[in-house]
Design a protein around this motif. Sequence first.
Motif, PDB file in Angstrom:
ATOM      1  N   ASP A  69       0.831  -1.206   0.000  1.00  0.00           N
ATOM      2  CA  ASP A  69       0.000   0.000   0.000  1.00  0.00           C
ATOM      3  C   ASP A  69       0.866   1.256   0.000  1.00  0.00           C
ATOM      4  N   ALA A  70       1.971   1.214   0.751  1.00  0.00           N
ATOM      5  CA  ALA A  70       2.867   2.369   0.793  1.00  0.00           C
ATOM      6  C   ALA A  70       3.496   2.624  -0.566  1.00  0.00           C
ATOM      7  N   VAL A  71       3.997   1.574  -1.183  1.00  0.00           N
ATOM      8  CA  VAL A  71       4.640   1.706  -2.497  1.00  0.00           C
ATOM      9  C   VAL A  71       3.646   2.240  -3.528  1.00  0.00           C
ATOM     10  N   ALA A  72       2.407   1.752  -3.452  1.00  0.00           N
ATOM     11  CA  ALA A  72       1.373   2.195  -4.394  1.00  0.00           C
ATOM     12  C   ALA A  72       1.078   3.682  -4.244  1.00  0.00           C
ATOM     13  N   SER A  73       1.338   4.230  -3.059  1.00  0.00           N
ATOM     14  CA  SER A  73       1.090   5.660  -2.833  1.00  0.00           C
ATOM     15  C   SER A  73       2.341   6.506  -3.046  1.00  0.00           C
ATOM     16  N   GLY A  74       3.419   5.892  -3.548  1.00  0.00           N
ATOM     17  CA  GLY A  74       4.633   6.635  -3.842  1.00  0.00           C
ATOM     18  C   GLY A  74       5.622   6.700  -2.698  1.00  0.00           C
ATOM     19  N   VAL A  75       5.442   5.876  -1.676  1.00  0.00           N
ATOM     20  CA  VAL A  75       6.324   5.866  -0.510  1.00  0.00           C
ATOM     21  C   VAL A  75       7.081   4.540  -0.476  1.00  0.00           C
ATOM     22  N   THR A  76       8.382   4.607  -0.227  1.00  0.00           N
ATOM     23  CA  THR A  76       9.197   3.399  -0.111  1.00  0.00           C
ATOM     24  C   THR A  76       9.601   3.186   1.345  1.00  0.00           C
ATOM     25  N   PRO A  77       9.082   2.135   1.987  1.00  0.00           N
ATOM     26  CA  PRO A  77       9.492   1.868   3.369  1.00  0.00           C
ATOM     27  C   PRO A  77      10.985   1.544   3.446  1.00  0.00           C
ATOM     28  N   ARG A  78      11.698   2.233   4.341  1.00  0.00           N
ATOM     29  CA  ARG A  78      13.129   1.982   4.542  1.00  0.00           C
ATOM     30  C   ARG A  78      13.386   1.311   5.882  1.00  0.00           C
ATOM     31  N   ILE A  79      12.487   1.526   6.833  1.00  0.00           N
ATOM     32  CA  ILE A  79      12.669   1.041   8.205  1.00  0.00           C
ATOM     33  C   ILE A  79      11.389   0.350   8.640  1.00  0.00           C
ATOM     34  N   ILE A  80      11.537  -0.727   9.397  1.00  0.00           N
ATOM     35  CA  ILE A  80      10.407  -1.292  10.116  1.00  0.00           C
ATOM     36  C   ILE A  80      10.754  -1.304  11.596  1.00  0.00           C
ATOM     37  N   VAL A  81       9.858  -0.806  12.418  1.00  0.00           N
ATOM     38  CA  VAL A  81      10.026  -0.800  13.871  1.00  0.00           C
ATOM     39  C   VAL A  81       9.279  -1.998  14.446  1.00  0.00           C
ATOM     40  N   VAL A  82       9.969  -2.776  15.264  1.00  0.00           N
ATOM     41  CA  VAL A  82       9.330  -3.873  16.003  1.00  0.00           C
ATOM     42  C   VAL A  82       9.613  -3.657  17.484  1.00  0.00           C
ATOM     43  N   ILE A  83       8.551  -3.599  18.283  1.00  0.00           N
ATOM     44  CA  ILE A  83       8.688  -3.405  19.731  1.00  0.00           C
ATOM     45  C   ILE A  83       8.470  -4.758  20.394  1.00  0.00           C
ATOM     46  N   ASN A  84       9.529  -5.331  20.923  1.00  0.00           N
ATOM     47  CA  ASN A  84       9.464  -6.673  21.503  1.00  0.00           C
ATOM     48  C   ASN A  84      10.407  -6.756  22.701  1.00  0.00           C
ATOM     49  N   PRO A  85       9.878  -6.994  23.916  1.00  0.00           N
ATOM     50  CA  PRO A  85       8.478  -7.152  24.299  1.00  0.00           C
ATOM     51  C   PRO A  85       7.646  -5.909  23.987  1.00  0.00           C
ATOM     52  N   GLY A  86       6.339  -6.161  23.818  1.00  0.00           N
ATOM     53  CA  GLY A  86       5.472  -5.146  23.256  1.00  0.00           C
ATOM     54  C   GLY A  86       5.092  -4.019  24.192  1.00  0.00           C
ATOM     55  N   ASN A  87       5.045  -2.827  23.645  1.00  0.00           N
ATOM     56  CA  ASN A  87       4.506  -1.644  24.293  1.00  0.00           C
ATOM     57  C   ASN A  87       3.560  -0.990  23.280  1.00  0.00           C
ATOM     58  N   PRO A  88       2.259  -0.983  23.541  1.00  0.00           N
ATOM     59  CA  PRO A  88       1.579  -1.194  24.830  1.00  0.00           C
ATOM     60  C   PRO A  88       1.029  -2.585  25.059  1.00  0.00           C
ATOM     61  N   THR A  89       1.366  -3.557  24.233  1.00  0.00           N
ATOM     62  CA  THR A  89       0.608  -4.811  24.219  1.00  0.00           C
ATOM     63  C   THR A  89       0.991  -5.792  25.317  1.00  0.00           C
ATOM     64  N   GLY A  90       2.211  -5.678  25.885  1.00  0.00           N
ATOM     65  CA  GLY A  90       2.610  -6.596  26.943  1.00  0.00           C
ATOM     66  C   GLY A  90       2.833  -8.015  26.470  1.00  0.00           C
ATOM     67  N   MET A  91       3.314  -8.197  25.236  1.00  0.00           N
ATOM     68  CA  MET A  91       3.473  -9.538  24.682  1.00  0.00           C
ATOM     69  C   MET A  91       4.863  -9.723  24.090  1.00  0.00           C
ATOM     70  N   CYS A  92       5.381 -10.983  24.137  1.00  0.00           N
ATOM     71  CA  CYS A  92       6.674 -11.334  23.553  1.00  0.00           C
ATOM     72  C   CYS A  92       6.466 -12.116  22.258  1.00  0.00           C
TER      73      CYS A  92
END
Length: 501
Positions: free
Chosen positions: A224-247
């Motif tokens: 969806d990002a590429v289709a709108s002209g945006v190229t994702p360069r970074i992905i953020v992963v929060i592990n353990p999760g905030n706010p989810t409290g999961m591993c």
Amino acid sequence: MEGRTGGMEGKLVMVRQELGGAGGSGHVLTRDSINQNVVQAEYAVRGKLYAAAQARSKAGKQVILTNVGNPQALGQKPITFPRQVLALVTHPPLMERAKSLGIPSDAVQRAQEYLAAVGSTGAYQDSRGNALVRKQVADFITRRDGFPADPDSVFLTDGAGVGITLCMRTAIRGRHDGVMMPIPQYPLYSATVEVMNGTKVGYFLDESNEWGMDIAELDRAYNDAVASGVTPRIIVVINPGNPTGMCLTMENLKDVLMWCARRRVVLFADEVYQTNIYKPDTRPFISFKKALGELGGSAQCSTELVSFNTVSKGALGECGRRGAYFEVVNVDSKVVDEIYKLLSMNLSSNVDGQIYVGLMCQPPVPGDPSFPLYNMEMNSIIESLKRRALRLARTFNTMEGVQCTEVTSSMYAFPQITLPPAAIEAARQAGHKPDEFYCLELLDQTGICVVPGSGFGQKDSTFHFRTTILPPESMFDDIIERFTSFHAKFMRQYGGAKAKL
């Protein structure tokens, strides 16, 4: 000549008036004239609910701040050993009285080592961080994961947020660069990307599957990002999760790493809650560095990885020390040099924080004089957090229209609430989002300050709030009574959870 000068002065006056500066009316800097990316950025953890809580406190009413993971502000006692070492390093003459003050010999020895390495805590260190501390971090990572870490790939910063912001600044070039971030997510990321003039690309975590990550959803968000002209360069992963409290599981971690390699996206691993683990046998923390090592490192998986950790969380809870590190793996050496240059502009992160990072990464071990007390204090805090996490999630699941995933890590619960249509209409009339309205009512009637789920992102037609599990156990009976009584009254007032809109 005089006429020409007058004409020039007239033009300057006009420019000043347009800017609202000297010669005109008002201020040079106004909300309309500053960087609009700053205006657009939102940070819900210190947003509308926090402002309302501050106003309540100024009015002399009780406030229980469960909006932010700030353990010592809610009564968590500091761990003795690192405080002893820091006291000696900060004021070396105390070492002469250490024995009479009850400070163990290993704390004295550690203080002497740090003093020899830093010279004085009032002196700048290398912009990358003190070499001894960076070696301690690298040794810790190596022990934790079973794969080697290079001290020169470790950077020390004033809290994890500073490192995250610096790395974002290095990577983001403009609106055409996207940063993929989880929904829900810690709002530091969305706010930072906005200020950096990048583009936020949200991917949904799977609430029905313990907030896991789904590769098909990552593909959806990326495409969806590429289709709108945006190229994702970074992905953020929060592990353990905030706010989810999961591993996340090892399988999930490896899938994400391989996806990053295939899509050529850099992975930012926010791992600041790695010691806040409450079900280590079934949901242990596994670092992305370890998962990458098991995939064969750059030989099989070339994912560029930046991982973050801090002394603010875990059992230490030393938020005010502002000590953190990040490690870069598979990152081009010339880019690493540029990161070093950016750090050099601030000369040095605070030295107390650096030392605390070293103490976190090299704690007392069995046989050291300080180990029994250190071990007892650390375990006591984690076991108490475990009990609080379990109890709070169970309580939420007894409340009408509330569902809460079991909290197996971090410091938060993120329950979903089904709000009655009448409550949603009341929120609309009051000019609030529905979950924000619920949280403001909770604050007004109980003094408990939480953060609405809309501040973290959530799927359409769902409502959540985030609360910490940090209030001391001695307060938990009272807090649970406040939550349950308020919620029952709220649902009676607005007609019960008849629909999820």
